[in-house]
Design an enzyme around this catalytic site. Structure first.
Site, PDB file in Angstrom:
ATOM      1  N   SER A 157      70.706  24.348  84.937  1.00  0.00           N
ATOM      2  CA  SER A 157      71.195  25.615  84.203  1.00  0.00           C
ATOM      3  C   SER A 157      69.679  26.287  83.166  1.00  0.00           C
ATOM      4  O   SER A 157      68.624  25.678  83.676  1.00  0.00           O
ATOM      5  CB  SER A 157      72.212  25.631  83.550  1.00  0.00           C
ATOM      6  OG  SER A 157      72.812  26.860  82.849  1.00  0.00           O
TER       7      SER A 157
ATOM      8  N   HIS B 211      79.123  26.265  86.969  1.00  0.00           N
ATOM      9  CA  HIS B 211      79.756  27.718  86.288  1.00  0.00           C
ATOM     10  C   HIS B 211      80.837  27.866  86.480  1.00  0.00           C
ATOM     11  O   HIS B 211      81.492  28.681  85.278  1.00  0.00           O
ATOM     12  CB  HIS B 211      78.284  28.215  85.683  1.00  0.00           C
ATOM     13  CG  HIS B 211      76.664  27.923  85.188  1.00  0.00           C
ATOM     14  ND1 HIS B 211      75.952  27.825  86.331  1.00  0.00           N
ATOM     15  CD2 HIS B 211      76.328  27.730  84.417  1.00  0.00           C
ATOM     16  CE1 HIS B 211      74.486  27.543  85.482  1.00  0.00           C
ATOM     17  NE2 HIS B 211      74.559  27.117  84.415  1.00  0.00           N
TER      18      HIS B 211
ATOM     19  N   ASP C 257      77.897  32.115  91.526  1.00  0.00           N
ATOM     20  CA  ASP C 257      77.516  31.973  89.688  1.00  0.00           C
ATOM     21  C   ASP C 257      78.347  32.213  88.928  1.00  0.00           C
ATOM     22  O   ASP C 257      77.136  33.877  89.115  1.00  0.00           O
ATOM     23  CB  ASP C 257      76.390  31.091  89.835  1.00  0.00           C
ATOM     24  CG  ASP C 257      76.053  30.550  88.050  1.00  0.00           C
ATOM     25  OD1 ASP C 257      76.624  30.538  87.472  1.00  0.00           O
ATOM     26  OD2 ASP C 257      75.867  28.912  88.605  1.00  0.00           O
TER      27      ASP C 257
END
Length: 321
Positions: free
Chosen positions: A182, A292, A264
């Site tokens: 991320s 996520h 996502d």
């Protein structure tokens, strides 16, 4: 967004994601800026000190340390060094997501690996910083100018963490890898081209890829704060050009594993795949069902990414010859 189909949950077809988008625009002096940043922050010794020993694992000593951040303030990191020095075969610098870091993750560190888990400036526990810890604030901190932007110092601290790890475990020289997800994946892509000490890297659902695409979509991540900020401050678009993970990835020559999601809500999948497509060296892709998100399917995606990275780092060097 609509009540029945939130734009954050847009799922893209794998066929579309595997088709490279156009190359993102980049500043003419992109390389000059980053080489200068590396010369300023990535070379020379880095002061660090042990703060306390943490509970050891079966294979590693674990220590909390502080080191001199590129942001001219101390930051926290966690060192994991094998109990038996003779077994050390490689080193690993491990970035983190925008949730910050309060402890190491032993599950990411094989028995023959010395690792460091640095906290990016502003995200370190129990330290003061000129950068705010909240993701929506951190992602905008210093964004008015390329020299002051928070992401510049986050990338620079990847280099500095590598220096600390090489100091603590010299045997890892020549076998130093990077792993980040991320926020950490995007920052890692920015840091990797300029530091030839790194051998391989794994980037999981990397953020900050192809801003021109990722900022067209509402999201639940820090990108939403940037998207809204651009409405009133379009001039920062030029600054973001220096901090585009897909632009930086074009300069990465080492072997890289990317885990990218087709769904996502926080990091646009098109930006994740843009980072993969931009890589010019040997590369491997793991396609995640999502990123996520919570739940059983999300857990499967996490396991797929971890296993893909583990297998990638375990490949012999001549595999990439």
């Amino acid at each position: 967004m609509t009540p029945n189909r939130p734009e954050e949950l847009t799922e893209y077809s794998l066929t579309a994601l595997l088709t490279p988008a156009g190359r993102p625009e980049e500043p003419a002096d992109f390389d000059e800026f980053w080489r200068g940043t590396f010369e300023e922050f990535g070379t020379g010794p880095v002061a660090w000190e042990r703060v306390r020993d943490l509970d050891a694992t079966e294979a590693h000593h674990v220590t909390e340390i502080r080191f001199a951040s590129s942001a001219a303030e101390p930051t926290v990191a966690f060192l994991m060094v094998p109990r038996v020095a003779a077994v050390v075969r490689r080193g690993l610098v491990i970035g983190h997501g925008y949730g910050g870091r309060a402890a190491p993750d032993p599950d990411q560190v094989p028995a023959d690996t010395a690792a460091i888990f640095p906290a990016a400036p502003g995200t370190a526990p129990n330290t003061s910083s000129r950068f705010p810890a909240l993701p929506d604030e951190h992602v905008l901190a210093g964004i008015a100018h390329r020299d002051t932007y928070s992401h510049r110092f986050a990338a620079a601290d990847v280099w500095r963490a590598a220096t600390v790890l090489l100091d603590a475990a010299p045997a890892v020289a020549g076998a130093l890898d990077f792993s980040g997800g991320s926020f950490g994946g995007g920052i890692g892509a920015m840091a990797l081209p300029w530091d030839d000490r790194f051998r391989r890297a794994s980037l999981d659902v990397p953020s900050f890829g192809h801003h021109a695409i990722r900022l067209t979509r509402q999201c639940t991540g820090s990108g939403e704060a940037v998207r809204r900020h651009l409405v009133n401050h379009p001039e920062v678009g030029h600054v973001l050009g220096y901090f585009d993970a897909a632009v930086a990835a074009q300069r990465v020559r080492i072997p890289v594993h990317v885990a990218a999601a087709v769904l996502d809500p926080a990091v646009d999948p098109r930006g994740q795949f843009a980072v993969f497509h931009a890589l010019t060296g040997p590369k491997r892709l793991t396609v995640r069902p999502n990123g996520h998100l919570d739940g059983p399917i999300a857990a499967v995606g996490e396991r797929m990414s971890r296993q893909g990275a583990t297998d990638f780092f375990a490949l012999p060097d001549d595999h990439f010859a």
